[in-house]
Design a protein around this motif. Sequence first.
Motif, PDB file in Angstrom:
ATOM      1  N   GLY A 236      -0.051   3.289  -4.473  1.00 44.87           N
ATOM      2  CA  GLY A 236       0.657   2.290  -3.680  1.00 44.87           C
ATOM      3  C   GLY A 236       0.274   2.342  -2.218  1.00 44.87           C
ATOM      4  N   HIS A 237       0.139   3.545  -1.679  1.00 46.14           N
ATOM      5  CA  HIS A 237      -0.238   3.658  -0.272  1.00 46.14           C
ATOM      6  C   HIS A 237      -1.711   3.306  -0.052  1.00 46.14           C
ATOM      7  CE1 HIS A 237       3.728   5.374   0.087  1.00 46.14           C
ATOM      8  NE2 HIS A 237       3.630   5.076   1.379  1.00 46.14           N
ATOM      9  N   ASP A 238      -2.545   3.582  -1.033  1.00 43.48           N
ATOM     10  CA  ASP A 238      -3.940   3.157  -0.921  1.00 43.48           C
ATOM     11  C   ASP A 238      -4.016   1.634  -0.758  1.00 43.48           C
ATOM     12  OD1 ASP A 238      -6.850   3.692  -1.056  1.00 43.48           O
ATOM     13  OD2 ASP A 238      -6.688   2.486  -2.887  1.00 43.48           O
ATOM     14  N   ARG A 239      -3.220   0.906  -1.540  1.00 49.36           N
ATOM     15  CA  ARG A 239      -3.172  -0.565  -1.395  1.00 49.36           C
ATOM     16  C   ARG A 239      -2.694  -0.955   0.001  1.00 49.36           C
ATOM     17  NH1 ARG A 239      -1.496  -0.281  -6.489  1.00 49.36           N
ATOM     18  NH2 ARG A 239       0.699  -0.284  -5.982  1.00 49.36           N
ATOM     19  N   LEU A 240      -1.607  -0.304   0.464  1.00 54.19           N
ATOM     20  CA  LEU A 240      -1.077  -0.615   1.800  1.00 54.19           C
ATOM     21  C   LEU A 240      -2.108  -0.345   2.887  1.00 54.19           C
ATOM     22  CD1 LEU A 240       2.541   0.854   1.614  1.00 54.19           C
ATOM     23  CD2 LEU A 240       1.889  -1.566   1.665  1.00 54.19           C
ATOM     24  N   PHE A 241      -2.838   0.778   2.773  1.00 57.52           N
ATOM     25  CA  PHE A 241      -3.813   1.136   3.801  1.00 57.52           C
ATOM     26  C   PHE A 241      -5.012   0.189   3.811  1.00 57.52           C
ATOM     27  CE2 PHE A 241      -2.416   5.860   3.328  1.00 57.52           C
ATOM     28  CZ  PHE A 241      -1.242   5.579   4.001  1.00 57.52           C
ATOM     29  N   ARG A 242      -5.252  -0.496   2.703  1.00 51.51           N
ATOM     30  CA  ARG A 242      -6.355  -1.459   2.642  1.00 51.51           C
ATOM     31  C   ARG A 242      -5.908  -2.887   2.938  1.00 51.51           C
ATOM     32  NH1 ARG A 242      -8.002  -2.104  -2.189  1.00 51.51           N
ATOM     33  NH2 ARG A 242      -6.620  -0.726  -3.300  1.00 51.51           N
ATOM     34  N   THR A 243      -4.581  -3.124   2.998  1.00 51.42           N
ATOM     35  CA  THR A 243      -4.079  -4.489   3.189  1.00 51.42           C
ATOM     36  C   THR A 243      -3.132  -4.553   4.387  1.00 51.42           C
ATOM     37  OG1 THR A 243      -2.320  -4.115   1.550  1.00 51.42           O
ATOM     38  CG2 THR A 243      -4.382  -5.092   0.731  1.00 51.42           C
ATOM     39  N   SER A 244      -1.854  -4.737   4.139  1.00 53.50           N
ATOM     40  CA  SER A 244      -0.889  -5.025   5.206  1.00 53.50           C
ATOM     41  C   SER A 244      -0.750  -3.933   6.261  1.00 53.50           C
ATOM     42  CB  SER A 244       0.482  -5.347   4.605  1.00 53.50           C
ATOM     43  OG  SER A 244       0.927  -4.289   3.797  1.00 53.50           O
ATOM     44  N   TYR A 245      -1.032  -2.678   5.931  1.00 49.01           N
ATOM     45  CA  TYR A 245      -0.899  -1.613   6.916  1.00 49.01           C
ATOM     46  C   TYR A 245      -2.234  -0.962   7.264  1.00 49.01           C
ATOM     47  CZ  TYR A 245       4.150  -2.040   6.660  1.00 49.01           C
ATOM     48  OH  TYR A 245       5.440  -2.517   6.741  1.00 49.01           O
ATOM     49  N   ALA A 246      -3.332  -1.706   7.082  1.00 48.57           N
ATOM     50  CA  ALA A 246      -4.646  -1.213   7.498  1.00 48.57           C
ATOM     51  C   ALA A 246      -4.638  -0.996   9.007  1.00 48.57           C
ATOM     52  CB  ALA A 246      -5.733  -2.211   7.115  1.00 48.57           C
ATOM     53  N   LYS A 247      -5.205   0.118   9.418  1.00 50.76           N
ATOM     54  CA  LYS A 247      -5.357   0.447  10.847  1.00 50.76           C
ATOM     55  C   LYS A 247      -4.029   0.532  11.591  1.00 50.76           C
ATOM     56  CE  LYS A 247      -9.980  -1.163  10.866  1.00 50.76           C
ATOM     57  NZ  LYS A 247     -10.968  -2.070  11.128  1.00 50.76           N
ATOM     58  N   THR A 248      -2.984   0.953  10.895  1.00 49.25           N
ATOM     59  CA  THR A 248      -1.694   1.182  11.540  1.00 49.25           C
ATOM     60  C   THR A 248      -1.460   2.691  11.639  1.00 49.25           C
ATOM     61  OG1 THR A 248      -0.492   1.086   9.437  1.00 49.25           O
ATOM     62  CG2 THR A 248      -0.714  -0.988  10.671  1.00 49.25           C
ATOM     63  N   LEU A 249      -0.440   3.056  12.374  1.00 44.48           N
ATOM     64  CA  LEU A 249      -0.078   4.462  12.533  1.00 44.48           C
ATOM     65  C   LEU A 249       1.354   4.674  12.061  1.00 44.48           C
ATOM     66  CD1 LEU A 249      -1.530   5.143  16.087  1.00 44.48           C
ATOM     67  CD2 LEU A 249      -2.518   5.807  13.883  1.00 44.48           C
ATOM     68  N   LEU A 250       1.628   5.871  11.620  1.00 42.15           N
ATOM     69  CA  LEU A 250       2.970   6.262  11.211  1.00 42.15           C
ATOM     70  C   LEU A 250       3.454   7.347  12.156  1.00 42.15           C
ATOM     71  CD1 LEU A 250       5.213   6.105   8.979  1.00 42.15           C
ATOM     72  CD2 LEU A 250       4.066   8.083   7.946  1.00 42.15           C
ATOM     73  N   ASP A 251       4.623   7.137  12.719  1.00 46.41           N
ATOM     74  CA  ASP A 251       5.282   8.158  13.526  1.00 46.41           C
ATOM     75  C   ASP A 251       6.473   8.632  12.700  1.00 46.41           C
ATOM     76  OD1 ASP A 251       6.408   9.779  15.463  1.00 46.41           O
ATOM     77  OD2 ASP A 251       7.265   8.103  16.594  1.00 46.41           O
ATOM     78  N   ALA A 252       6.322   9.780  12.027  1.00 42.22           N
ATOM     79  CA  ALA A 252       7.363  10.301  11.137  1.00 42.22           C
ATOM     80  C   ALA A 252       8.053  11.481  11.815  1.00 42.22           C
ATOM     81  CB  ALA A 252       6.755  10.737   9.808  1.00 42.22           C
ATOM     82  N   ARG A 253       9.382  11.441  11.827  1.00 43.19           N
ATOM     83  CA  ARG A 253      10.171  12.467  12.505  1.00 43.19           C
ATOM     84  C   ARG A 253      11.232  13.037  11.561  1.00 43.19           C
ATOM     85  NH1 ARG A 253       9.484   7.913  14.678  1.00 43.19           N
ATOM     86  NH2 ARG A 253      11.585   7.147  14.328  1.00 43.19           N
ATOM     87  N   VAL A 254      11.194  14.330  11.350  1.00 46.05           N
ATOM     88  CA  VAL A 254      12.244  14.989  10.572  1.00 46.05           C
ATOM     89  C   VAL A 254      13.439  15.147  11.504  1.00 46.05           C
ATOM     90  CG1 VAL A 254      12.946  17.127   9.432  1.00 46.05           C
ATOM     91  CG2 VAL A 254      10.659  16.170   9.016  1.00 46.05           C
ATOM     92  N   ARG A 255      14.576  14.595  11.101  1.00 43.88           N
ATOM     93  CA  ARG A 255      15.792  14.646  11.926  1.00 43.88           C
ATOM     94  C   ARG A 255      16.724  15.782  11.526  1.00 43.88           C
ATOM     95  NH1 ARG A 255      14.387  12.418  16.383  1.00 43.88           N
ATOM     96  NH2 ARG A 255      13.997  10.205  16.280  1.00 43.88           N
TER      97      ARG A 255
END
Length: 138
Positions: free
Chosen positions: A56-75
């Motif tokens: 699923g993430h491979d699809r996202l990285f090749r389509t709608s979220y290509a060349k985007t960044l994720l800022d993930a924070r453990v709260r």
Amino acid sequence: MTTHDDDSRIRALWADMTRGWAAGDAALFATGFAEDCDFTTVRGDKPAGRAGIEAGHDRLFRTSYAKTLLDARVRAIRYLRPDVATVEAESTILGADEAVLATTHALAVVERIDGNDGGDGPVWRIIAFHNMVPVAAA
């Protein structure tokens, strides 16, 4: 008994997700999930285990979220037992221009796996992950 090292190893799961996202590498993104992880996407989809999360993430990285960044924070990390914890995390997806594309909140369950990873200590894996897009109260 849990240690600061356990907290660091759990936080490293989200750091791996961030690195995988930045590289467009779905395998790296999914590496911290258990093979049979119970994963729920923000849309309520339930990909089958780590392989489904990766696909699923491979699809996202090749389509709608290509060349985007994720800022993930453990709260927050809450140990239910020494080998099981819940993790609250927030993530922001940023476009190439650093515009915020989405913000999510996740509740995950992580488990310490017996054995170790090359002698570096215990291995933690995400066994359940429920992701959502927060909605402001009316």
